[in-house]
Structure formats: C-alpha cells, structure tokens
Scaffold this motif. Structure first.
Motif, PDB file in Angstrom:
ATOM      1  N   UNK A  18     -51.846 -81.530 -40.730  1.00 45.71           N
ATOM      2  CA  UNK A  18     -50.591 -81.061 -40.134  1.00 45.71           C
ATOM      3  C   UNK A  18     -50.603 -79.538 -40.035  1.00 45.71           C
ATOM      4  N   UNK A  19     -50.356 -79.018 -38.841  1.00 47.33           N
ATOM      5  CA  UNK A  19     -50.194 -77.580 -38.646  1.00 47.33           C
ATOM      6  C   UNK A  19     -48.743 -77.251 -38.971  1.00 47.33           C
ATOM      7  N   UNK A  20     -48.515 -76.567 -40.075  1.00 49.95           N
ATOM      8  CA  UNK A  20     -47.145 -76.482 -40.566  1.00 49.95           C
ATOM      9  C   UNK A  20     -46.555 -75.079 -40.585  1.00 49.95           C
ATOM     10  N   UNK A  21     -47.362 -74.025 -40.455  1.00 49.59           N
ATOM     11  CA  UNK A  21     -46.787 -72.679 -40.532  1.00 49.59           C
ATOM     12  C   UNK A  21     -47.717 -71.674 -39.874  1.00 49.59           C
ATOM     13  N   UNK A  22     -47.131 -70.620 -39.353  1.00 49.02           N
ATOM     14  CA  UNK A  22     -47.898 -69.496 -38.823  1.00 49.02           C
ATOM     15  C   UNK A  22     -47.670 -68.287 -39.716  1.00 49.02           C
ATOM     16  N   UNK A  23     -48.745 -67.560 -39.983  1.00 54.76           N
ATOM     17  CA  UNK A  23     -48.673 -66.403 -40.882  1.00 54.76           C
ATOM     18  C   UNK A  23     -49.432 -65.239 -40.260  1.00 54.76           C
ATOM     19  N   UNK A  24     -49.045 -64.036 -40.626  1.00 53.77           N
ATOM     20  CA  UNK A  24     -49.698 -62.845 -40.110  1.00 53.77           C
ATOM     21  C   UNK A  24     -51.053 -62.603 -40.755  1.00 53.77           C
ATOM     22  N   UNK A  25     -51.174 -62.980 -42.025  1.00 53.94           N
ATOM     23  CA  UNK A  25     -52.402 -62.716 -42.769  1.00 53.94           C
ATOM     24  C   UNK A  25     -52.976 -64.026 -43.266  1.00 53.94           C
ATOM     25  N   UNK A  26     -54.284 -64.177 -43.106  1.00 50.42           N
ATOM     26  CA  UNK A  26     -54.935 -65.414 -43.540  1.00 50.42           C
ATOM     27  C   UNK A  26     -54.859 -65.538 -45.060  1.00 50.42           C
ATOM     28  N   UNK A  27     -54.472 -66.698 -45.574  1.00 46.71           N
ATOM     29  CA  UNK A  27     -54.438 -66.883 -47.031  1.00 46.71           C
ATOM     30  C   UNK A  27     -55.829 -66.717 -47.636  1.00 46.71           C
ATOM     31  N   UNK A  28     -55.865 -66.109 -48.767  1.00 48.75           N
ATOM     32  CA  UNK A  28     -57.152 -65.863 -49.419  1.00 48.75           C
ATOM     33  C   UNK A  28     -57.780 -67.167 -49.894  1.00 48.75           C
ATOM     34  N   UNK A  29     -59.089 -67.304 -49.603  1.00 50.27           N
ATOM     35  CA  UNK A  29     -59.824 -68.467 -50.072  1.00 50.27           C
ATOM     36  C   UNK A  29     -59.697 -69.702 -49.216  1.00 50.27           C
ATOM     37  N   UNK A  30     -58.987 -69.622 -48.095  1.00 48.66           N
ATOM     38  CA  UNK A  30     -58.829 -70.774 -47.206  1.00 48.66           C
ATOM     39  C   UNK A  30     -59.791 -70.616 -46.030  1.00 48.66           C
ATOM     40  N   UNK A  31     -60.707 -71.572 -45.799  1.00 51.48           N
ATOM     41  CA  UNK A  31     -61.699 -71.439 -44.724  1.00 51.48           C
ATOM     42  C   UNK A  31     -61.057 -71.458 -43.332  1.00 51.48           C
ATOM     43  N   UNK A  32     -61.734 -70.821 -42.389  1.00 49.34           N
ATOM     44  CA  UNK A  32     -61.313 -70.869 -40.999  1.00 49.34           C
ATOM     45  C   UNK A  32     -61.788 -72.180 -40.378  1.00 49.34           C
ATOM     46  N   UNK A  33     -61.009 -72.687 -39.458  1.00 41.96           N
ATOM     47  CA  UNK A  33     -61.428 -73.829 -38.654  1.00 41.96           C
ATOM     48  C   UNK A  33     -61.789 -73.322 -37.270  1.00 41.96           C
ATOM     49  N   UNK A  34     -63.001 -73.671 -36.824  1.00 41.69           N
ATOM     50  CA  UNK A  34     -63.449 -73.255 -35.500  1.00 41.69           C
ATOM     51  C   UNK A  34     -63.836 -74.492 -34.693  1.00 41.69           C
ATOM     52  N   UNK A  35     -63.047 -74.768 -33.663  1.00 43.41           N
ATOM     53  CA  UNK A  35     -63.393 -75.832 -32.727  1.00 43.41           C
ATOM     54  C   UNK A  35     -64.185 -75.196 -31.596  1.00 43.41           C
ATOM     55  N   UNK A  36     -65.457 -75.530 -31.517  1.00 48.06           N
ATOM     56  CA  UNK A  36     -66.341 -74.864 -30.548  1.00 48.06           C
ATOM     57  C   UNK A  36     -67.055 -75.878 -29.666  1.00 48.06           C
ATOM     58  N   UNK A  37     -66.351 -76.544 -28.770  1.00 49.88           N
ATOM     59  CA  UNK A  37     -67.002 -77.505 -27.868  1.00 49.88           C
ATOM     60  C   UNK A  37     -67.680 -76.785 -26.710  1.00 49.88           C
ATOM     61  N   UNK A  38     -68.771 -76.063 -27.023  1.00 51.52           N
ATOM     62  CA  UNK A  38     -69.409 -75.228 -26.017  1.00 51.52           C
ATOM     63  C   UNK A  38     -70.551 -75.936 -25.291  1.00 51.52           C
ATOM     64  N   UNK A  39     -70.806 -77.195 -25.611  1.00 46.97           N
ATOM     65  CA  UNK A  39     -71.849 -77.944 -24.931  1.00 46.97           C
ATOM     66  C   UNK A  39     -71.217 -79.133 -24.223  1.00 46.97           C
ATOM     67  N   UNK A  40     -71.926 -79.692 -23.264  1.00 50.46           N
ATOM     68  CA  UNK A  40     -71.363 -80.791 -22.482  1.00 50.46           C
ATOM     69  C   UNK A  40     -71.008 -81.987 -23.355  1.00 50.46           C
ATOM     70  N   UNK A  41     -71.867 -82.312 -24.321  1.00 49.29           N
ATOM     71  CA  UNK A  41     -71.575 -83.428 -25.206  1.00 49.29           C
ATOM     72  C   UNK A  41     -70.370 -83.155 -26.078  1.00 49.29           C
ATOM     73  N   UNK A  42     -70.265 -81.918 -26.564  1.00 46.70           N
ATOM     74  CA  UNK A  42     -69.130 -81.569 -27.403  1.00 46.70           C
ATOM     75  C   UNK A  42     -67.836 -81.580 -26.611  1.00 46.70           C
TER      76      UNK A  42
END
Length: 280
Positions: free
Chosen positions: A163-187
């Motif tokens: 669940x995406x539940x809040x927006x913040x100005x600063x990334x919480x410490x110790x929480x990994x980034x999520x990167x959705x990178x469908x840069x290929x045709x299969x992805x």
C-alpha cells in the motif's frame, strides 16, 4: 309395572342445552402487592438507567486520548477522529470513528476506538511501516491522493502490504528504494500484463523475505519483470533474486553463498538449487 323404555333412558342421559357452567371453586386472583412493587421497581430502574446513559450530564465525553502514534501526532489523530465531545458516551459510534481515521489518515494501518468510562474515548493506533520507497510520480504514477496532499513530498512510502500510504520530502533512513525499470521489450510486456501494482507487491514480497543482514545492506530493489527482481547492496554489490517464489529458500541460500564468497560482488540465487557468485 313396566320399566323405563330405551327412549326414556336416552332422554335422561341427554346433556342439557345452554351455556357451560363455570367450574366451582375457581376465582380470579389479582396480583399480590409485592409483585406489583417489584414490577414497578424494575420499570423505574430501567427508566433511571436510560436517563443516566443518555439524559444526564454524568456520562458524557469529556476527554479523548491517543496511543501508538509515531510519525503522526496525537493532535492529528484527534482532529481526524472528530469525536463529539459533550455527547453521551454510550451514543458515540466507535465504528464510524475508526472508518473516518483510516480514510483521513492512510498512515494508520489499524485503529481501535474504546470507551473509557465514565468520561473518556481512547484511540489506539497502529501506524504503517515503510518497507520500500519510490519517487513520487515514478512510472507515471503520482500519489497526490496519499497523506500529505498534492505534490506534498518527493518520496512515496510503501508498506508490507504493498500500500502506498504517504508522501514525504525526505526518504526514511534504512528503507530501500523501489525501482520499476521495464526498459526491455519483455519487461514492458510484463508491466502491461501484471500492472505496476502487482510488480510493487512482488518487490515487497522479496523485501520481506530478505535475511536481516542483507535487508540492512539493501539500497534498492529493482523490478524489470515479474520474474526478474534484483537487489543493489552497499558497496556496489548486487543480487539476482528472480521471482518472489521460494523466498525462504533463496534467503537461506544467499546467506550461505555470502559466507562462502565474502569478497564476491555479484550473487545469483534466482535458481536456489544452483546459486552462483562472481567478481571476487
């Protein structure tokens, strides 16, 4: 002298017509005075109870307390709850308050509203914890409807349920980034098939299966497709995880692989029965 004929005997035994006689010895008895007194006392007690709960000034809401808050403040929770101070305590709709809190404050995962006699309402809150963060507007999805208002933050927090539940100005410490990178045709095909929300839940599933030591070192979770999830660790190390299936087995295999090759830069547990490491 002739005896009575059959007709005479039948006439004597024939029941007489007319209304039935009431049974002898039965009289209508009125309730005894003690029964009336008890019934009256019960009625008075019931009326007094109703008045005490709804009509008197003794059992009304005078204070609202909160517990369990972390990022949220007690004042924010009380304001969103909008408890009717001054109303009879018995008339407060606790379910309505719970629904209102979850609707107005998405950071709240669960809440329990309890009556604290004779004058209080307690708000017991459990907040969502972020397990991943994503840049607001990434992949064409803007989370202005989350806690914080339109364009209120740069990062969006995602909990263990996806669940995406809040927006913040600063990334919480110790929480990994999520990167959705469908840069290929299969992805890209995977993104169209499963949708970004499904891929987010897959990333959350992987993050929840990581060994504690690896989770602390994880800087990013990259999702190229449903079965192509990888990790970026501290020091530039990477892990090819694959899909979210067999997460426990992959976690155990990764721990053993890292111990066997502590200087490796890349670890592959996408097929946990055939792990590999390289770049030592």
């Amino acid at each position: 002298m002739a005896g009575p004929t059959t007709a005479d005997r039948g006439e004597r035994h024939k029941p007489k017509s007319g209304p039935p006689r009431p049974p002898r010895g039965r009289r209508l008895r009125l309730p005894r005075p003690p029964v009336l007194i008890v019934a009256g006392a019960v009625l008075l007690l019931g009326a007094a109870t109703v008045w005490l709960l709804y009509g008197s000034q003794w059992l009304r809401v005078e204070r609202v307390t909160t517990s369990g808050t972390g990022v949220l403040t007690p004042a924010q929770v009380r304001a969103a709850a909008a408890v009717p101070v001054g109303a009879p305590l018995i008339s407060v709709d606790t379910g309505d308050i719970e629904d209102r809190l979850r609707r107005k404050l998405p950071r709240i995962d669960s809440v329990e509203v309890v009556r604290s006699w004779p004058h209080g309402i307690g708000l017991k809150v459990t907040e969502r914890e972020p397990v991943l963060i994503v840049e607001n507007g990434a992949n064409g999805k803007n989370d202005d409807n989350r806690e914080g208002g339109a364009n209120a933050g740069k990062f969006v927090e995602i909990d263990a349920k996806g669940v995406r539940f809040a927006t913040v100005q600063k990334a919480p410490r110790g929480v990994p980034r999520l990167e959705l990178t469908p840069d290929q045709s299969g992805a890209a095909a995977s993104l169209r098939r499963f949708g970004p929300d499904r891929l987010v839940r897959e990333a959350v599933r992987v993050a929840g299966d990581l060994p504690p030591a690896v989770a602390r070192d994880t800087r990013a979770v990259r999702v190229r497709s449903y079965d192509d999830v990888s990790l970026e660790l501290s020091g530039g190390r990477t892990v090819a995880w694959g899909s979210g299936e067999k997460g426990d087995t992959k976690a155990t295999t990764l721990t053993a692989l890292m111990k066997a090759a502590p200087k490796a830069r890349h670890f592959d547990v996408s097929v946990p029965t055939a792990p590999a490491s390289s770049g030592s």
